[in-house]
Design a protein around this motif. Structure first.
Motif, PDB file in Angstrom:
ATOM      1  N   ASN A  93       0.867  -1.178   0.000  1.00 12.52           N
ATOM      2  CA  ASN A  93       0.000   0.000   0.000  1.00 12.52           C
ATOM      3  C   ASN A  93       0.903   1.228   0.000  1.00 12.52           C
ATOM      4  O   ASN A  93       1.350   1.662   1.069  1.00 12.52           O
ATOM      5  CB  ASN A  93      -0.925   0.022   1.221  1.00 12.52           C
ATOM      6  N   ARG A 111      -9.876   7.312   4.126  1.00 11.82           N
ATOM      7  CA  ARG A 111     -10.588   6.763   2.969  1.00 11.82           C
ATOM      8  C   ARG A 111     -11.842   6.049   3.430  1.00 11.82           C
ATOM      9  O   ARG A 111     -11.862   5.415   4.493  1.00 11.82           O
ATOM     10  CB  ARG A 111      -9.679   5.801   2.199  1.00 11.82           C
ATOM     11  N   ILE A 167     -14.579   3.293   1.843  1.00 13.10           N
ATOM     12  CA  ILE A 167     -14.856   2.345   0.766  1.00 13.10           C
ATOM     13  C   ILE A 167     -16.345   1.999   0.805  1.00 13.10           C
ATOM     14  O   ILE A 167     -16.873   1.624   1.859  1.00 13.10           O
ATOM     15  CB  ILE A 167     -14.011   1.071   0.905  1.00 13.10           C
ATOM     16  N   ASP A 172     -19.381  -0.240  -1.109  1.00 12.89           N
ATOM     17  CA  ASP A 172     -19.821  -1.271  -2.051  1.00 12.89           C
ATOM     18  C   ASP A 172     -21.334  -1.135  -2.181  1.00 12.89           C
ATOM     19  O   ASP A 172     -22.087  -1.581  -1.304  1.00 12.89           O
ATOM     20  CB  ASP A 172     -19.441  -2.665  -1.549  1.00 12.89           C
ATOM     21  N   GLU A 182     -11.245  10.449   1.291  1.00 12.88           N
ATOM     22  CA  GLU A 182     -11.566  10.007  -0.065  1.00 12.88           C
ATOM     23  C   GLU A 182     -12.679   8.983  -0.021  1.00 12.88           C
ATOM     24  O   GLU A 182     -12.716   8.139   0.865  1.00 12.88           O
ATOM     25  CB  GLU A 182     -10.338   9.401  -0.744  1.00 12.88           C
ATOM     26  N   ILE A 183     -13.591   9.068  -0.977  1.00  9.12           N
ATOM     27  CA  ILE A 183     -14.648   8.080  -1.122  1.00  9.12           C
ATOM     28  C   ILE A 183     -14.367   7.253  -2.370  1.00  9.12           C
ATOM     29  O   ILE A 183     -14.250   7.790  -3.469  1.00  9.12           O
ATOM     30  CB  ILE A 183     -16.048   8.740  -1.205  1.00  9.12           C
ATOM     31  N   GLU A 184     -14.276   5.964  -2.174  1.00 11.05           N
ATOM     32  CA  GLU A 184     -14.026   5.036  -3.286  1.00 11.05           C
ATOM     33  C   GLU A 184     -15.204   4.087  -3.391  1.00 11.05           C
ATOM     34  O   GLU A 184     -15.495   3.349  -2.454  1.00 11.05           O
ATOM     35  CB  GLU A 184     -12.725   4.257  -3.062  1.00 11.05           C
ATOM     36  N   VAL A 185     -15.888   4.117  -4.522  1.00 12.21           N
ATOM     37  CA  VAL A 185     -17.056   3.274  -4.755  1.00 12.21           C
ATOM     38  C   VAL A 185     -16.614   2.056  -5.557  1.00 12.21           C
ATOM     39  O   VAL A 185     -16.041   2.179  -6.631  1.00 12.21           O
ATOM     40  CB  VAL A 185     -18.161   4.046  -5.513  1.00 12.21           C
ATOM     41  N   MET A 186     -16.861   0.887  -5.018  1.00 17.41           N
ATOM     42  CA  MET A 186     -16.464  -0.371  -5.666  1.00 17.41           C
ATOM     43  C   MET A 186     -17.509  -0.781  -6.707  1.00 17.41           C
ATOM     44  O   MET A 186     -18.681  -0.472  -6.579  1.00 17.41           O
ATOM     45  CB  MET A 186     -16.288  -1.475  -4.618  1.00 17.41           C
TER      46      MET A 186
END
Length: 358
Positions: free
Chosen positions: A183, A244, A246, A248, A354-358
């Motif tokens: 990472n 962050r 995550i 889903d 941060e927003i991370e959309v899977m």
């Protein structure tokens, strides 16, 4: 489902758990072969042209000269064979292989894989596989119903491949070793370099970028890089991570890092639900009546729920992850609504993550 990653203070991990050492890696192998001995569940040779060609070629190599018209067996299946060659595998060692049907075979149960060369990315043969396949699934049924469990067209062979070629890599002659972070992070790379230098008592390691730490081999470890890696990988550091979240959307899972922070913001969540119920009734005249007709009378019930129990919650500046989760739970918000709220808070500029959309 809301999952909060809040690691305890001074949580430390071994360097071997956060980095990969140069040269210590697996190599992917792939091959094409035939599985024989199936109980009528193999490829249809009339439709599977590549299966028929492979079977003809194999029989020709064995000295048998069949005709295409004479090949009508359903006990053969064309398969792809894959394996992972571990680092520093020696000749004669064995590795597991996975066998997957390539044609229209229905089941590989009871089959035997014939000798199949396994090639690397350079086109060279590094292992040879053969053996009885082990299928974890099954399929059974009749004219009216079929039951399938697992994937009967995929199987494994434990220790089914023998390594025939070694991948040369001389570690003892290396003058430097690269540590690749799994990472990438500037802070984590610097902490690794500092831990290594403190252990060796010299400035042998330096972070060249967020994902790489260059480590020169000290004089005490010349021609003995294995001992150097063994000592270094046991050192403990505290990995750093960016804030962050995550998401889903398919399963509704939300995972938040411990460094997520919010500015002062007010959050409210309300739903408008309109429920319409139709209950038609029959109206008809009395018995022996000479007038009137039987008819259907509509009865409609309309109910409106404006979410009167919804409340407005104020999240103060710089709250912790635990406080933020408690605020959302106090509103009685489900995972789907939480996703929308997080995205709205991010759009408002009040979410430092941060927003991370899977």
């Amino acid at each position: 489902m809301l999952v909060a990653w809040a690691s305890p203070a001074n949580a430390a991990s071994r360097i071997k758990d956060v980095v990969d050492f140069e040269g210590v890696r697996d190599n992917m192998l792939v091959g094409y072969g035939l599985v024989v001995g199936l109980n009528g569940t193999g490829d249809t040779l009339k439709n599977g042209h590549f299966t028929k060609q492979s079977l003809l070629a194999m029989l020709n190599r064995l000295g048998v000269k069949p005709t295409e018209a004479g090949l009508d067996s359903k006990n053969v299946a064309a398969v792809m064979v894959t394996a992972s060659l571990p680092a520093f595998s020696s000749k004669g060692s064995r590795v597991d292989v996975t066998v997957s049907a390539l044609g229209d075979a229905k089941n590989l149960l009871g089959g035997t894989l014939l000798v199949t060369p396994l090639l690397g990315a350079d086109g060279e043969v590094y292992a040879v596989s053969q053996g009885q396949v082990a299928v974890g699934g099954f399929s059974a049924g009749g004219a009216g119903e079929t039951v399938t469990k697992g994937v009967p067209t995929s199987a494994r062979i434990a220790n089914g491949a023998i390594v025939e070629r070694e991948i040369g890599f001389d570690m003892d002659r290396m003058n430097s070793v690269k540590l690749s972070l799994r990472n990438p992070d500037f802070t984590t790379a610097r902490r690794i370099a500092q831990a290594v230098n403190a252990f060796l008592g010299t400035t042998a390691a330096s972070a060249t970028d967020p994902s790489t730490v260059q480590m020169n081999v000290p004089d005490a470890y010349q021609n003995n890089v294995v001992n150097l890696i063994t000592d270094v990988e046991q050192l403990r550091i505290e990995p750093d991570q960016i804030a962050r979240i995550i998401i889903d959307e398919q399963s509704g899972v939300i995972v938040m890092g411990e460094n997520v922070r919010l500015s002062t913001v007010a959050i409210a969540q309300g739903n408008l639900t309109i429920r319409i119920t139709e209950t038609p009734q029959v109206s008809q005249p009395g018995p022996f009546s000479q007038t009137g007709t039987t008819t259907t009378v509509a009865r409609t019930d309309v109910q409106v729920d404006q979410g009167g129990n919804s409340r407005l919650a104020v999240v103060q500046d710089g709250v912790s992850l635990q406080e933020f989760v408690n605020s959302l739970n106090a509103l009685g918000i489900g995972p789907r609504d939480m996703i929308t709220i997080l995205q709205a808070v991010k759009a408002a500029g009040a979410l430092q993550a941060e927003i991370e959309v899977m």
